[in-house]
Design a protein around this motif. Structure first.
Motif, PDB file in Angstrom:
ATOM      1  N   ALA A   9       3.104  10.455   9.362  1.00 38.73           N
ATOM      2  CA  ALA A   9       1.923  10.259  10.202  1.00 38.73           C
ATOM      3  C   ALA A   9       1.576   8.781  10.172  1.00 38.73           C
ATOM      4  N   ASN A  10       1.755   8.101  11.309  1.00 40.39           N
ATOM      5  CA  ASN A  10       1.603   6.652  11.393  1.00 40.39           C
ATOM      6  C   ASN A  10       0.248   6.302  11.991  1.00 40.39           C
ATOM      7  N   GLN A  11      -0.670   5.899  11.133  1.00 38.91           N
ATOM      8  CA  GLN A  11      -2.073   5.765  11.523  1.00 38.91           C
ATOM      9  C   GLN A  11      -2.304   4.722  12.620  1.00 38.91           C
ATOM     10  N   ARG A  12      -1.813   3.508  12.422  1.00 48.98           N
ATOM     11  CA  ARG A  12      -2.151   2.430  13.360  1.00 48.98           C
ATOM     12  C   ARG A  12      -1.455   2.560  14.706  1.00 48.98           C
ATOM     13  N   SER A  13      -0.261   3.142  14.733  1.00 47.24           N
ATOM     14  CA  SER A  13       0.433   3.318  16.013  1.00 47.24           C
ATOM     15  C   SER A  13       0.093   4.652  16.672  1.00 47.24           C
ATOM     16  N   TYR A  43       0.810  -1.216   0.000  1.00 44.37           N
ATOM     17  CA  TYR A  43       0.000   0.000   0.000  1.00 44.37           C
ATOM     18  C   TYR A  43       0.846   1.270   0.000  1.00 44.37           C
ATOM     19  N   PRO A  44       1.699   1.468  -1.010  1.00 46.70           N
ATOM     20  CA  PRO A  44       2.458   2.721  -1.058  1.00 46.70           C
ATOM     21  C   PRO A  44       1.508   3.907  -1.039  1.00 46.70           C
ATOM     22  N   ALA A  45       1.877   4.923  -0.244  1.00 46.35           N
ATOM     23  CA  ALA A  45       0.926   5.996   0.020  1.00 46.35           C
ATOM     24  C   ALA A  45       1.260   7.289  -0.695  1.00 46.35           C
ATOM     25  N   GLN A  46       2.495   7.746  -0.592  1.00 47.35           N
ATOM     26  CA  GLN A  46       2.806   9.090  -1.048  1.00 47.35           C
ATOM     27  C   GLN A  46       4.301   9.257  -1.268  1.00 47.35           C
ATOM     28  N   PHE A  89       2.040   1.797   9.849  1.00 47.26           N
ATOM     29  CA  PHE A  89       1.183   2.276   8.768  1.00 47.26           C
ATOM     30  C   PHE A  89       1.377   3.774   8.488  1.00 47.26           C
ATOM     31  N   PRO A  90       2.521   4.145   7.899  1.00 48.68           N
ATOM     32  CA  PRO A  90       2.795   5.556   7.568  1.00 48.68           C
ATOM     33  C   PRO A  90       1.886   6.046   6.444  1.00 48.68           C
ATOM     34  N   ARG A  91       0.805   6.645   6.816  1.00 52.73           N
ATOM     35  CA  ARG A  91      -0.251   7.021   5.877  1.00 52.73           C
ATOM     36  C   ARG A  91       0.127   8.235   5.031  1.00 52.73           C
ATOM     37  N   GLN A  92       0.898   9.147   5.595  1.00 53.00           N
ATOM     38  CA  GLN A  92       1.225  10.403   4.893  1.00 53.00           C
ATOM     39  C   GLN A  92       2.587  10.891   5.370  1.00 53.00           C
ATOM     40  N   ILE A  93       3.305  11.551   4.470  1.00 53.43           N
ATOM     41  CA  ILE A  93       4.612  12.114   4.807  1.00 53.43           C
ATOM     42  C   ILE A  93       4.687  13.550   4.307  1.00 53.43           C
ATOM     43  N   ALA A 153      13.957  11.547  -3.581  1.00 57.68           N
ATOM     44  CA  ALA A 153      12.525  11.360  -3.363  1.00 57.68           C
ATOM     45  C   ALA A 153      12.333  10.270  -2.315  1.00 57.68           C
ATOM     46  N   TYR A 154      11.234  10.380  -1.568  1.00 58.95           N
ATOM     47  CA  TYR A 154      10.923   9.413  -0.516  1.00 58.95           C
ATOM     48  C   TYR A 154       9.492   8.925  -0.694  1.00 58.95           C
ATOM     49  N   LEU A 155       9.300   7.634  -0.489  1.00 61.55           N
ATOM     50  CA  LEU A 155       7.997   7.006  -0.625  1.00 61.55           C
ATOM     51  C   LEU A 155       7.602   6.348   0.688  1.00 61.55           C
ATOM     52  N   ALA A 156       6.377   6.601   1.148  1.00 57.47           N
ATOM     53  CA  ALA A 156       5.850   5.941   2.342  1.00 57.47           C
ATOM     54  C   ALA A 156       5.230   4.614   1.947  1.00 57.47           C
ATOM     55  N   ASN A 157       5.745   3.522   2.530  1.00 54.94           N
ATOM     56  CA  ASN A 157       5.203   2.175   2.327  1.00 54.94           C
ATOM     57  C   ASN A 157       4.473   1.758   3.595  1.00 54.94           C
ATOM     58  N   ARG A 158       3.139   1.741   3.533  1.00 53.77           N
ATOM     59  CA  ARG A 158       2.365   1.528   4.749  1.00 53.77           C
ATOM     60  C   ARG A 158       2.488   0.099   5.283  1.00 53.77           C
ATOM     61  N   GLY A 159       2.277  -0.898   4.418  1.00 54.67           N
ATOM     62  CA  GLY A 159       2.347  -2.265   4.890  1.00 54.67           C
ATOM     63  C   GLY A 159       3.731  -2.681   5.349  1.00 54.67           C
ATOM     64  N   HIS A 160       4.755  -2.116   4.724  1.00 53.35           N
ATOM     65  CA  HIS A 160       6.156  -2.423   5.033  1.00 53.35           C
ATOM     66  C   HIS A 160       6.679  -1.563   6.169  1.00 53.35           C
ATOM     67  N   ASN A 161       5.913  -0.541   6.538  1.00 53.69           N
ATOM     68  CA  ASN A 161       6.320   0.405   7.589  1.00 53.69           C
ATOM     69  C   ASN A 161       7.716   0.965   7.331  1.00 53.69           C
ATOM     70  N   SER A 162       7.879   1.484   6.120  1.00 60.75           N
ATOM     71  CA  SER A 162       9.197   1.988   5.740  1.00 60.75           C
ATOM     72  C   SER A 162       9.076   3.203   4.834  1.00 60.75           C
ATOM     73  N   LEU A 163      10.203   3.887   4.686  1.00 59.10           N
ATOM     74  CA  LEU A 163      10.368   4.950   3.703  1.00 59.10           C
ATOM     75  C   LEU A 163      11.393   4.472   2.684  1.00 59.10           C
ATOM     76  N   ALA A 164      11.005   4.437   1.426  1.00 57.24           N
ATOM     77  CA  ALA A 164      11.950   4.120   0.365  1.00 57.24           C
ATOM     78  C   ALA A 164      12.640   5.407  -0.071  1.00 57.24           C
ATOM     79  N   ARG A 165      13.965   5.341  -0.208  1.00 59.19           N
ATOM     80  CA  ARG A 165      14.742   6.514  -0.631  1.00 59.19           C
ATOM     81  C   ARG A 165      15.210   6.301  -2.069  1.00 59.19           C
TER      82      ARG A 165
END
Length: 403
Positions: free
Chosen positions: A366-370, A303-306, A350-354, A316-328
């Motif tokens: 912004a980590n929704q589930r935690s 579920y990549p978010a943003q 679950f990083p929903r937005q960055i 560039a950075y990508l929020a990966n919600r299911g992986h709980n990571s930021l791709a650089r």
């Protein structure tokens, strides 16, 4: 929130449960205004070095405002728009209160003059709300004409508010008066074609933003696997479609972020777990979507978010919600290419937005589930991220807007 508002966006956010007991979703970011067209990179500083006087002069002093979006209609949710400050040097967040009386403010944006804050009200009977920041007075709400609005942005002219109704796959335009308050809706466009993508029940507008040149407004629709380009009539506030760009069937496009140069953009595809580089033609508004690329999370759905891009256009950075990571990613060829470098844990769930701070030295997730907000120091030379202390507790954190 009614049963009809239990959109796929909210459902995705509850698949693995939540520390806050959230009964809802997935969404977009709070910093979708195009980045300033800067190409020269600030002088890089290593972890143990002192910034140059030039870097020091660019960094703001004293605490800066931070606004937090949440859901108010869920167990463990917030009571309105969260208020906080952050230290631009350390990244430390301090809570300062709440703007109450704003229901389900899951996405936030600020007027170009910095005086008014806008929030979606992500409910069946969707609305958008304006808040005067000087005294935190709620200036009123206007209906979006659709269900579950999940994204909004202010046109660079400061005269129009653009919002996307996820539940009904429609776009709304509202005028903004001199006080920052909203007028009655001037247009509502519903995406009726193409047919929904695989596994989708209809159109799901997920983002509505202005191109860096200001000539077009673009809407990303997850359900239709399409990015639509419109012209906005600056006098009447009405939309005219001028182009469409189709993703691969079932990609589920979610969020588009432009490179500072204005000729390329990057698309996060939520459903098929990919990103894509897009070429943008300012003259026609046409977007050309490139080949799918890795999110750095391996197989499965994350579920990549943003995506966000640094002001110098180099990373560039990508929020990966299911992986709980930021791709650089390294941004190469003047924006035409992304090269995956690594992934970094977000220290949350679950990083929903960055969002990047205005000076670009901090990145917020912004980590929704935690129910937390994590802050990272951004190395302007290498693009590396370093966690800035313990995450800040915030009820069902779905949006962080640093000013």
């Amino acid at each position: 929130m009614g049963s009809g508002g239990l959109s796929r966006r909210r459902f995705v956010g509850t698949l693995a449960g939540s520390a806050a007991g959230v009964m809802l979703p997935a969404a977009t970011g709070c910093d979708d205004a195009p980045a300033p067209a800067e190409t020269a990179a600030p002088e890089a500083t290593g972890p143990g070095t002192r910034p140059s006087s030039q870097s020091e002069s660019r960094k703001p002093s004293g605490p800066r405002p931070l606004h937090l979006g949440t859901y108010t209609s869920v167990d463990g949710g917030g009571e309105g728009i969260g208020l906080a400050t952050y230290d631009p040097e350390s990244g430390r967040i301090t809570g300062t209160g709440t703007i109450a009386g704003v229901g389900d403010p899951s996405y936030l944006a600020v007027h170009p003059n910095g005086r008014t804050l806008y929030a979606v009200n992500e409910r069946d009977d969707g609305a958008v709300t304006a808040v005067r920041l000087s005294d935190r007075k709620v200036l009123g709400s206007r209906g979006t004409g659709g269900a579950a609005p999940c994204h909004l942005s202010v046109h660079p002219s400061g005269r129009w508010l653009l919002s996307a109704n996820y539940g009904t796959g429609s776009l709304a335009v509202h005028p903004i008066d001199a006080s920052g308050a909203l007028g009655e809706r001037t247009d509502l466009v519903t995406h009726s074609s193409p047919a929904p993508g695989p596994g989708q029940d209809g159109p799901h507008a997920h983002q509505f933003v202005t191109s860096p040149d200001g000539g077009h407004v673009l809407a990303v629709d997850l359900g239709a696997d399409t990015v639509y380009t419109y012209r906005l009539d600056q006098k009447s506030g009405t939309l005219t479609e001028v182009a469409r760009a189709r993703t691969e069937p079932g990609a589920g496009p979610r969020h588009l972020t432009f490179h500072p140069g204005g000729r390329y953009a990057y698309l996060a595809n939520e459903v098929d777990n990919t990103v894509a580089v897009c070429a943008y033609d300012p003259g026609t508004g046409r977007l050309s979507i490139g080949a799918a690329q890795s999110t750095g999370t391996g197989s499965g759905t994350s579920y990549p978010a943003q995506l966000v891009v640094t002001r110098n256009g180099r990373y560039a950075y990508l929020a990966n919600r299911g992986h709980n990571s930021l791709a650089r990613y390294a941004v190469e060829a003047d924006g035409a290419r992304l090269r995956l470098l690594d992934t970094v844990p977000v220290s949350g769930d679950f990083p929903r937005q960055i969002a990047l701070s205005p000076d670009g030295t901090l990145l917020f997730t912004a980590n929704q589930r935690s129910s937390t907000v994590s802050v990272f120091h951004v190395d302007e030379g290498s693009g590396e991220l370093k966690l800035a202390g313990e995450p800040f507790a915030s009820p069902v954190a779905v949006c962080a807007l640093p000013l």
